[in-house]
Motif scaffolding. Structure first.
Motif, short mmCIF file in Angstrom:
data_model
loop_
_atom_site.label_atom_id
_atom_site.label_comp_id
_atom_site.label_asym_id
_atom_site.label_seq_id
_atom_site.Cartn_x
_atom_site.Cartn_y
_atom_site.Cartn_z
N GLU A 265 7.18 -1.80 -40.45
CA GLU A 265 6.83 -2.72 -39.37
C GLU A 265 5.43 -2.45 -38.82
N VAL A 266 5.00 -1.21 -38.92
CA VAL A 266 3.69 -0.81 -38.41
C VAL A 266 3.27 0.43 -39.19
N ILE A 267 1.96 0.65 -39.39
CA ILE A 267 1.54 1.75 -40.26
C ILE A 267 0.47 2.63 -39.62
N LYS A 327 15.27 0.10 -38.12
CA LYS A 327 14.25 0.56 -39.06
C LYS A 327 12.89 0.66 -38.37
N ALA A 328 12.57 -0.32 -37.53
CA ALA A 328 11.29 -0.28 -36.81
C ALA A 328 11.20 0.93 -35.90
N ARG A 329 12.29 1.27 -35.22
CA ARG A 329 12.29 2.46 -34.35
C ARG A 329 12.12 3.73 -35.18
N ASP A 330 12.78 3.77 -36.33
CA ASP A 330 12.63 4.94 -37.21
C ASP A 330 11.18 5.09 -37.67
N GLU A 331 10.53 3.97 -37.98
CA GLU A 331 9.14 4.02 -38.42
C GLU A 331 8.23 4.55 -37.32
N VAL A 393 6.01 8.90 -26.09
CA VAL A 393 7.03 9.38 -27.02
C VAL A 393 7.66 8.18 -27.69
N PRO A 394 8.19 8.35 -28.90
CA PRO A 394 8.79 7.22 -29.62
C PRO A 394 10.14 6.84 -29.04
N PRO A 395 10.64 5.65 -29.34
CA PRO A 395 11.96 5.25 -28.85
C PRO A 395 13.04 6.19 -29.36
#
Length: 440
Positions: A265-267, A327-331, A393-395
């Motif tokens: 989703e984002v890199i 998946k986006a949160r994992d990324e 911090v990430p989700p």
């Protein structure tokens, strides 16, 4: 005549009966998303909440270990990563606009884009001078502006439901030879622009160095530049895949590329830091102190709740959306780990979870909703990095987002009965009470 009416009546009665059978007493949205439900069947001391203080301490320790690779006072790097999200891209456009208006928007060393973010990335890379072009092309967009319907009879034999010719024309109008020349000039100065697509044959992400491609200055490189942007924003099934010819060991082959969001989703990758270091004559992939990655998520981090009918299509659609959001949160968590490895500070902004729109779906937002998202983004972008909505911090690391195991099926909201005693959060310091959070 009466004999013909009777079957119709029976069909109607059966439809009503089936409809009644599928009615559900769903948890209201306000409670379905409440992360402060207390599990009345659980031991209050069983699962202490982990505060984000521990995560921040680990990040600070990583940055201390990565320091010293650069000379004192070295200029920090700034990175910008733009996610997919369809017409939610108007949010990211607003963020960049508000950032420019605040006077604090940096010249990014590296810009990356996926899907909608890919369409934004070249103009964001070139800076505030292209803000008006970005707004003109990303606001008030209608479905007809980016896709064309195909004959219903052709769809079973086609590679997609819609044609992407309108999108291809828009990309060609924006990515002029002048724009590519400016991208090439920025590349020559050491800045980098990366776009992600998915090679649907290999089922893997491909990251393209757009500055290097623009620097070739040929008709073929201009065509490839535009093809990559079209491919990165081509939703599989909705838009046709984009064929890209490659040569391996002197033989020509064809790859099919689709939306980069089918992979990531984002890199952001560690090599992006290493490349900047190499140009600066510094070994390794640790960034100078104060380097920051800004991630703009064109959408929400969690799907909005919705009472789902137990029907096949509804179940498949809801499950697919759950997979995409998860998946986006994992990324984002993986990107955060890349930041720890390279000593880059992590900053994330997403569409607020409680922000409601009149329409829904990545391609279904009305012009009014797009402008509302733009204004919201402009407000949050005016204090980019550390203001309202920005997180470090990430989700999943914030206490309110942690999924705790359920011990039963009886709950109460915070402050209700049974909420007399809670264990302290585990952060090694705080003695303030924490609240068990149930998994939703």
């Amino acid at each position: 005549m009466q004999l013909r009416v009777i079957p119709l009546v029976l069909v109607g009665v059966l439809a009503v009966a089936l409809s009644a059978c599928t009615r559900r007493n769903c948890v209201p949205d306000s409670l379905a998303t409440n992360r402060n439900l207390v599990d009345l069947s659980a031991d209050p001391t069983a699962h202490p909440v982990i505060t984000k203080g521990l995560t921040s301490e680990v990040a600070a320790e990583f940055r201390r270990h990565s320091a010293g690779q650069h000379p004192p006072g070295a200029r920090p790097y700034t990175f910008l990563a733009l996610s997919g999200g369809g017409l939610y891209g108007s949010f990211g456009v607003g963020v960049l606009h508000g950032w420019t208006e605040s006077g604090s928007r940096p010249t990014f060393d590296v810009v990356t884009g996926i899907s909608t973010g890919a369409l934004m990335a070249p103009l964001a890379f070139l800076g505030p001078a292209y803000d008006s072009v970005l707004q003109e092309n990303m606001l008030g967009v209608k479905r007809a502006d980016i896709l064309r319907s195909r004959s219903f009879l052709r769809i079973p034999f086609a590679d997609a439901i819609y044609s992407s010719r309108p999108m291809a024309r828009r990309i060609e109008e924006v990515c002029t030879p002048k724009v590519l020349a400016e991208v090439a000039a920025a590349h020559a100065m050491g800045r980098r622009l990366y776009i992600g697509t998915t090679n649907i044959d290999s089922r893997r992400l491909v990251i393209w160095d757009m500055g290097a491609i623009a620097s070739q200055g040929t008709e073929e490189s201009t065509k490839l530049f535009r093809q990559i942007l079209l491919a990165s924003s081509s939703i599989p099934g909705a838009f046709p895949p984009v064929p890209i010819k490659v040569e391996i060991d002197g033989k020509e082959y064809e790859e099919l590329h689709v939306d980069g969001g089918a992979s990531d989703e984002v890199i952001f990758r560690s090599f992006m830091v290493g490349d900047l270091n190499r140009l600066a004559g510094v070994p390794g992939a640790q960034a100078p102190a104060g380097s920051t990655l800004y991630v703009i998520e064109n959408g929400k981090l969690y799907a909005d709740p919705k009472c789902i009918r137990p029907r096949l299509t509804d179940m498949i659609s809801a499950s697919f959306r759950s997979i995409i959001y998860g998946k986006a949160r994992d990324e984002l968590y993986r990107i955060y780990l890349n930041c720890l490895e390279t000593g880059v500070e992590f900053r994330l902004l997403a569409t607020p979870q409680d922000y409601h729109l009149k329409s829904s779906g990545g391609l279904g937002l009305t012009s009014d909703d797009q402008h509302r998202l733009f204004e919201l983004g402009a407000l949050l972008g005016s204090h980019a990095g550390s203001g309202e909505g920005w997180r470090d911090v990430p989700p999943g690391t914030d206490p309110s987002e942690q999924a705790m195991p359920r011990a039963g099926t009886r709950f109460t909201t915070q402050g209700g009965s049974g909420a007399a005693c809670y264990p302290p959060p585990v952060d090694g310091r705080s003695s303030s009470p924490g609240l068990p959070v149930t998994s939703r």
